[in-house]
Design a protein around this motif. Structure first.
Motif, short mmCIF file in Angstrom:
data_model
loop_
_atom_site.label_atom_id
_atom_site.label_comp_id
_atom_site.label_asym_id
_atom_site.label_seq_id
_atom_site.Cartn_x
_atom_site.Cartn_y
_atom_site.Cartn_z
N SER A 264 52.20 46.12 37.88
CA SER A 264 53.05 45.04 38.40
C SER A 264 52.57 44.58 39.77
O SER A 264 52.55 43.38 40.07
CB SER A 264 54.51 45.51 38.48
N LEU A 265 52.19 45.54 40.62
CA LEU A 265 51.70 45.20 41.95
C LEU A 265 50.43 44.36 41.85
O LEU A 265 50.29 43.33 42.54
CB LEU A 265 51.43 46.47 42.75
N LEU A 266 49.49 44.79 41.02
CA LEU A 266 48.23 44.06 40.88
C LEU A 266 48.44 42.67 40.27
O LEU A 266 47.76 41.72 40.65
CB LEU A 266 47.25 44.88 40.04
N LYS A 267 49.38 42.57 39.36
CA LYS A 267 49.68 41.26 38.77
C LYS A 267 50.23 40.31 39.84
O LYS A 267 49.85 39.13 39.90
CB LYS A 267 50.69 41.42 37.64
N ALA A 268 51.11 40.84 40.69
CA ALA A 268 51.69 40.01 41.76
C ALA A 268 50.65 39.58 42.78
O ALA A 268 50.73 38.49 43.36
CB ALA A 268 52.83 40.78 42.44
N LEU A 269 49.64 40.44 43.00
CA LEU A 269 48.62 40.15 44.01
C LEU A 269 47.36 39.52 43.43
O LEU A 269 46.42 39.21 44.18
CB LEU A 269 48.23 41.45 44.73
N HIS A 270 47.32 39.32 42.13
CA HIS A 270 46.07 38.91 41.47
C HIS A 270 45.44 37.67 42.11
O HIS A 270 44.26 37.69 42.49
CB HIS A 270 46.31 38.66 39.98
N ASN A 271 46.19 36.59 42.22
CA ASN A 271 45.63 35.35 42.77
C ASN A 271 45.14 35.53 44.20
O ASN A 271 44.12 34.94 44.60
CB ASN A 271 46.66 34.22 42.69
N THR A 272 45.84 36.35 44.95
CA THR A 272 45.43 36.62 46.33
C THR A 272 44.15 37.45 46.36
O THR A 272 43.23 37.17 47.15
CB THR A 272 46.56 37.36 47.08
N ILE A 273 44.08 38.46 45.51
CA ILE A 273 42.89 39.32 45.49
C ILE A 273 41.63 38.54 45.11
O ILE A 273 40.59 38.66 45.75
CB ILE A 273 43.10 40.50 44.51
N VAL A 274 41.73 37.70 44.06
CA VAL A 274 40.54 37.00 43.57
C VAL A 274 40.18 35.77 44.42
O VAL A 274 39.20 35.08 44.12
CB VAL A 274 40.70 36.59 42.09
N SER A 275 40.95 35.52 45.46
CA SER A 275 40.61 34.42 46.38
C SER A 275 40.36 34.92 47.79
O SER A 275 40.27 34.13 48.73
CB SER A 275 41.75 33.38 46.39
N THR A 276 40.25 36.25 47.96
CA THR A 276 40.04 36.86 49.27
C THR A 276 38.78 37.72 49.23
O THR A 276 38.58 38.49 48.28
CB THR A 276 41.25 37.73 49.66
N PRO A 277 37.91 37.63 50.24
CA PRO A 277 36.61 38.31 50.16
C PRO A 277 36.65 39.83 50.21
O PRO A 277 35.80 40.49 49.62
CB PRO A 277 35.83 37.75 51.36
N ASN A 278 37.63 40.41 50.92
CA ASN A 278 37.66 41.87 51.06
C ASN A 278 38.89 42.46 50.39
O ASN A 278 39.99 41.91 50.48
CB ASN A 278 37.69 42.28 52.54
#
Length: 480
Positions: A264-278
């Motif tokens: 659930s955490l990764l799903k909520a952060l998915h768009n942020t993770i794949v648009s952030t370099p680190n």
């Protein structure tokens, strides 16, 4: 794919626990016999260290256990005996019945300060112009403690507590003025020496495994100390965009029960993770769990096929009971029940042998997508990582994106899949391992641990680890 078995059940019924005293010699003989006949790592280490060294170890242990009558002392000596084979991936736990007997027999009373006034102490704190020491009001896991300097030492006095046994005015701990050692009082009010005191920033205090956060006087502390407190007290995974270039995620456990929260955490952060370099993945205090709980993390690390070496299970009448139990579990679907039933039949036909129930020695992960972001992944590890967490680390090491920061892991992966057996006296549970990795002896992890790419030495306090990792990831990004 079944790689790590589901949470397990005890294999013996608990008997009556008659007294706080125990027959330690009898307990030792039972643990020794159970381990020799059933543990998946026994024969391998015996061959490595030799029969003569083992017999010497047994003789010394026997002399000690013959003199022990208290359960806690006995369990410590039993742990020392098993450490001949490995430093972790075994466990001794007192049963609830034994704990009840000990508490009923205990005569320890709290050290109480009846003269302490919370109101006067708060008034005193409000008059302090600077924060030069650890005096103040602190919280830890729902409880609050006042720390006041008195007679050259710091006393932690309970203001409120979750545990009903603790009352306002009870002394929780005493710390020496040099902030190097002290004494804690446990739930039964027995004293325990504090070996390590650490003050992190101005708002976090750590006494061995007890961690506190300052409430009063209020301080605008650095983000690192706040993050460290969250890491040490978190009961579920958490994460957020830390700054414009970094997403931070902390995984507290890979337990099967935690999989839903991780996903659930990764799903909520998915768009942020794949648009952030680190991306920083903090695994501190993540001790292990189930392989299925790591599945949703792998896509963010993936750059090429990843190989995982499988394990083989040791077949004995005692070990094989678990497969029967799993085949009858109500929370397993029909397909899982049938799979476990087939495994149970296979294991029964191979008693005394190691059996590869997976049908292959290596599993390879191949994904269709390689995300452009994150471009750099920093994974924080340390000595409190074991088992499935180390399996995840071995897999993540194969990614070209990943670098590891911290200290070497605990080293408990070569033999794994612990199951429980309750001692005949009914006073403790002994957990040992029933599987052995096909990596050994060529690529051992047990006792050696897995080393980081960037060792964070003692001059970098743990509340600065995330900041340091972020800095290095940014250097790496600029270099490319």
């Amino acid at each position: 794919m079944l790689k790590k078995i589901l949470p397990l059940f005890p294999l013996f019924l608990i008997t009556n626990v008659q007294a706080q005293t125990c027959n330690c010699k009898e307990s030792y003989q039972w643990v020794k016999k159970t381990f020799e006949e059933n543990d998946a790592g026994y024969a391998y280490i015996l061959k490595t260290k030799g029969q003569q060294a083992y017999e010497l170890h047994n003789g010394l242990t026997l002399k000690k256990v013959e003199k022990i009558t208290q359960l806690d002392d006995c369990l410590e000596e039993l742990k020392n005996w098993v450490r001949f084979f490995r430093t972790d991936h075994f466990r001794f736990t007192k049963t609830k019945e034994a704990i009840s007997v000990q508490e009923a027999a205990g005569n320890s009373k709290p050290v109480r300060d009846s003269q302490f006034s919370p109101e006067e102490f708060k008034k005193y704190l409000s008059g302090k112009k600077t924060i030069e020491d650890i005096e103040g009001i602190w919280e830890t896991r729902g409880s609050t403690v006042a720390i006041k300097k008195h007679d050259g030492e710091y006393r932690g006095i309970t203001l409120s507590a979750v545990a009903p046994a603790w009352k306002a005015g009870d002394t929780k701990f005493v710390i020496k003025a040099d902030l190097k050692s002290g004494t804690r009082y446990l739930s039964n009010f027995q004293p325990k020496q504090v070996d390590k005191v650490r003050v992190l920033g101005k708002s976090v205090l750590q006494l061995d495994d007890l961690i506190l956060k300052r409430v009063l006087p209020g301080v605008a502390d650095d983000k690192g100390a706040e993050e460290y407190y969250l890491v040490k007290t978190a009961t579920s995974p958490f994460g957020y965009k830390r700054d414009s270039s970094t997403v931070y995620v902390h995984i507290n456990s890979f337990n099967y029960e935690n999989k839903k929260a991780i996903d659930s955490l990764l799903k909520a952060l998915h768009n942020t993770i794949v648009s952030t370099p680190n991306l920083i993945i903090d695994l501190r205090d993540c001790q292990g769990g189930s392989d299925v709980s790591m599945e949703k993390i792998i896509p963010y690390l993936y750059t090429n096929p990843m190989r995982s070496v499988m394990a083989e299970f040791y077949s004995t009448p005692l070990n094989n009971r678990i497969w029967e139990e799993l085949s009858k579990r109500a929370d397993a679907d029909k397909e899982e029940q049938e799979t476990y039933g087939k495994i149970a039949s296979l294991m029964k036909s191979k008693v005394g042998q190691f059996v590869n129930i997976f049908g292959k020695d290596v599993e390879e992960t191949n994904l269709d997508t390689i995300y452009e972001n994150p471009r750099s992944v920093g994974i924080i590890i340390h000595e409190n990582n074991f088992s499935t967490t180390e399996e995840f680390i071995l897999k993540a090491k194969q990614s070209k994106k990943v670098k590891f920061f911290g200290r070497k892991t605990g080293g408990a992966l070569d033999v794994s899949n612990m199951i429980e057996a309750v001692a005949p006296q009914g006073n403790f549970v002994f957990e040992y391992c029933i599987s052995r990795s096909l990596r050994i002896p060529e690529f051992p992890v047990d006792d050696m641990g897995i080393h980081p790419d960037f060792y964070l030495d003692k001059s970098i306090p743990e509340n600065e680890w995330v900041n340091y990792t972020s800095k290095i990831l940014n250097y790496s990004r600029r270099a490319h």
